[in-house]
Design a protein around this motif. Sequence first.
Motif, PDB file in Angstrom:
ATOM      1  N   GLY A 166     -10.966   1.216   2.628  1.00 49.80           N
ATOM      2  CA  GLY A 166      -9.649   0.666   2.340  1.00 49.80           C
ATOM      3  C   GLY A 166      -8.857   0.358   3.593  1.00 49.80           C
ATOM      4  O   GLY A 166      -9.104   0.915   4.666  1.00 49.80           O
ATOM      5  N   THR A 167      -7.897  -0.546   3.433  1.00 49.11           N
ATOM      6  CA  THR A 167      -7.110  -1.003   4.573  1.00 49.11           C
ATOM      7  C   THR A 167      -5.615  -0.737   4.414  1.00 49.11           C
ATOM      8  O   THR A 167      -4.837  -1.073   5.292  1.00 49.11           O
ATOM      9  CB  THR A 167      -7.316  -2.512   4.790  1.00 49.11           C
ATOM     10  OG1 THR A 167      -6.942  -3.209   3.583  1.00 49.11           O
ATOM     11  CG2 THR A 167      -8.766  -2.815   5.118  1.00 49.11           C
ATOM     12  N   GLY A 168      -5.208  -0.162   3.296  1.00 50.12           N
ATOM     13  CA  GLY A 168      -3.786   0.118   3.090  1.00 50.12           C
ATOM     14  C   GLY A 168      -3.387   1.469   3.657  1.00 50.12           C
ATOM     15  O   GLY A 168      -4.206   2.208   4.207  1.00 50.12           O
ATOM     16  N   TYR A 172      -4.540   9.422   7.436  1.00 51.71           N
ATOM     17  CA  TYR A 172      -5.856   9.789   6.903  1.00 51.71           C
ATOM     18  C   TYR A 172      -6.144   9.137   5.547  1.00 51.71           C
ATOM     19  O   TYR A 172      -7.145   9.482   4.906  1.00 51.71           O
ATOM     20  CB  TYR A 172      -5.954  11.313   6.776  1.00 51.71           C
ATOM     21  CG  TYR A 172      -5.807  12.052   8.085  1.00 51.71           C
ATOM     22  CD1 TYR A 172      -6.899  12.235   8.939  1.00 51.71           C
ATOM     23  CD2 TYR A 172      -4.571  12.556   8.478  1.00 51.71           C
ATOM     24  CE1 TYR A 172      -6.763  12.910  10.147  1.00 51.71           C
ATOM     25  CE2 TYR A 172      -4.419  13.226   9.689  1.00 51.71           C
ATOM     26  CZ  TYR A 172      -5.514  13.403  10.519  1.00 51.71           C
ATOM     27  OH  TYR A 172      -5.379  14.071  11.716  1.00 51.71           O
ATOM     28  N   ASP A 173      -5.305   8.212   5.108  1.00 54.88           N
ATOM     29  CA  ASP A 173      -5.474   7.583   3.792  1.00 54.88           C
ATOM     30  C   ASP A 173      -6.879   7.009   3.555  1.00 54.88           C
ATOM     31  O   ASP A 173      -7.410   7.124   2.448  1.00 54.88           O
ATOM     32  CB  ASP A 173      -4.431   6.481   3.582  1.00 54.88           C
ATOM     33  CG  ASP A 173      -3.055   7.029   3.232  1.00 54.88           C
ATOM     34  OD1 ASP A 173      -2.949   8.230   2.899  1.00 54.88           O
ATOM     35  OD2 ASP A 173      -2.079   6.255   3.281  1.00 54.88           O
ATOM     36  N   PRO A 174      -7.523   6.387   4.559  1.00 56.71           N
ATOM     37  CA  PRO A 174      -8.848   5.796   4.289  1.00 56.71           C
ATOM     38  C   PRO A 174      -9.952   6.823   4.017  1.00 56.71           C
ATOM     39  O   PRO A 174     -11.025   6.450   3.547  1.00 56.71           O
ATOM     40  CB  PRO A 174      -9.153   5.014   5.575  1.00 56.71           C
ATOM     41  CG  PRO A 174      -7.826   4.776   6.217  1.00 56.71           C
ATOM     42  CD  PRO A 174      -7.018   5.997   5.895  1.00 56.71           C
ATOM     43  N   LEU A 175      -9.690   8.092   4.298  1.00 55.21           N
ATOM     44  CA  LEU A 175     -10.694   9.139   4.070  1.00 55.21           C
ATOM     45  C   LEU A 175     -10.424   9.964   2.817  1.00 55.21           C
ATOM     46  O   LEU A 175     -11.302  10.702   2.367  1.00 55.21           O
ATOM     47  CB  LEU A 175     -10.734  10.114   5.268  1.00 55.21           C
ATOM     48  CG  LEU A 175     -11.147   9.558   6.623  1.00 55.21           C
ATOM     49  CD1 LEU A 175     -11.139  10.678   7.664  1.00 55.21           C
ATOM     50  CD2 LEU A 175     -12.524   8.905   6.542  1.00 55.21           C
ATOM     51  N   ARG A 183     -10.883   5.819  -5.953  1.00 52.26           N
ATOM     52  CA  ARG A 183     -10.477   5.060  -4.776  1.00 52.26           C
ATOM     53  C   ARG A 183      -9.772   5.973  -3.775  1.00 52.26           C
ATOM     54  O   ARG A 183      -9.191   6.988  -4.137  1.00 52.26           O
ATOM     55  CB  ARG A 183      -9.523   3.928  -5.185  1.00 52.26           C
ATOM     56  CG  ARG A 183     -10.135   2.874  -6.085  1.00 52.26           C
ATOM     57  CD  ARG A 183      -9.074   1.945  -6.647  1.00 52.26           C
ATOM     58  NE  ARG A 183      -8.154   2.666  -7.533  1.00 52.26           N
ATOM     59  CZ  ARG A 183      -7.037   2.156  -8.025  1.00 52.26           C
ATOM     60  NH1 ARG A 183      -6.664   0.920  -7.697  1.00 52.26           N
ATOM     61  NH2 ARG A 183      -6.273   2.865  -8.829  1.00 52.26           N
ATOM     62  N   THR A 184      -9.817   5.557  -2.513  1.00 51.77           N
ATOM     63  CA  THR A 184      -9.061   6.291  -1.504  1.00 51.77           C
ATOM     64  C   THR A 184      -7.581   5.918  -1.590  1.00 51.77           C
ATOM     65  O   THR A 184      -7.210   4.916  -2.216  1.00 51.77           O
ATOM     66  CB  THR A 184      -9.554   5.965  -0.082  1.00 51.77           C
ATOM     67  OG1 THR A 184      -9.228   4.604   0.223  1.00 51.77           O
ATOM     68  CG2 THR A 184     -11.050   6.189   0.063  1.00 51.77           C
ATOM     69  N   SER A 185      -6.758   6.709  -0.921  1.00 55.19           N
ATOM     70  CA  SER A 185      -5.332   6.376  -0.853  1.00 55.19           C
ATOM     71  C   SER A 185      -5.109   5.016  -0.209  1.00 55.19           C
ATOM     72  O   SER A 185      -4.138   4.324  -0.520  1.00 55.19           O
ATOM     73  CB  SER A 185      -4.577   7.446  -0.053  1.00 55.19           C
ATOM     74  OG  SER A 185      -4.569   8.667  -0.739  1.00 55.19           O
ATOM     75  N   ALA A 186      -6.012   4.625   0.673  1.00 54.61           N
ATOM     76  CA  ALA A 186      -5.900   3.330   1.350  1.00 54.61           C
ATOM     77  C   ALA A 186      -6.323   2.167   0.460  1.00 54.61           C
ATOM     78  O   ALA A 186      -6.137   1.009   0.831  1.00 54.61           O
ATOM     79  CB  ALA A 186      -6.732   3.331   2.624  1.00 54.61           C
ATOM     80  N   GLU A 187      -6.916   2.454  -0.716  1.00 55.54           N
ATOM     81  CA  GLU A 187      -7.309   1.412  -1.656  1.00 55.54           C
ATOM     82  C   GLU A 187      -6.346   1.285  -2.824  1.00 55.54           C
ATOM     83  O   GLU A 187      -6.476   0.375  -3.643  1.00 55.54           O
ATOM     84  CB  GLU A 187      -8.717   1.695  -2.185  1.00 55.54           C
ATOM     85  CG  GLU A 187      -9.793   1.604  -1.118  1.00 55.54           C
ATOM     86  CD  GLU A 187     -11.166   2.016  -1.622  1.00 55.54           C
ATOM     87  OE1 GLU A 187     -12.116   1.218  -1.478  1.00 55.54           O
ATOM     88  OE2 GLU A 187     -11.295   3.131  -2.164  1.00 55.54           O
TER      89      GLU A 187
END
Length: 215
Positions: A166-168, A172-175, A183-187
């Motif tokens: 993810g890119t949002g 540490y959101d992408p992990l 989904r990750t927090s970044a997704e």
Amino acid sequence: MTAPAGAAHDAPVQPRVILATHNQGKLVELERILARRVPGFAPGMLVSAAGLELPDVVEDQVTFAGNALLKARAAHAATGLIAVADDSGLAVDVLNGCPGIFSARWSGRHGDDEANNDLLLAQLGDIAPEHRGARFVCAAALVAPDGQEIVEHGEMTGRLLTSRRGTGGFGYDPLFVPDGESRTSAELSAAEKDAISHRGTAFRALAAHIGALLG
């Protein structure tokens, strides 16, 4: 064309609340929450420490709440505005709650998300999926002109992946995959993340106090 009556005399919205951060992501997040939760809230009422060119505060307390209050007190003292600050971080089960209050500088360089994620991935390299539990923790503090000091807390539990997705978001959101999510927090979309995040929970609780202070 004639301007609508009174339009030329509309005064600009004056800042009423300062968020003691230089992190644009946090500013946007709180602004979204206040816009939904506080009647009469308008763009321009919220300003960041970066927007007023205030210096960073040395976060030398040993708890999230202590650091949040430290930053909110400094922002209020500098501006006289209702001041909000948060301190948040990632607590990893097998690291006994670390990085914790050191999350933003875990690699030794404050705010270097890439380096922080790289180090955490290396530290957890041999850890099996069932032992990669973690939680995001937030303490959000408010310091008001009338002397009130309020701290609200929020948590988001989940697990850590072995690579980014993810890119949002930021940090540490992408992990991090929240419980109940694939989904990750970044997704997640901004609205989806706000609804379940540690910071969203704490900021929503503060929003009621901010609304009362703004009248």
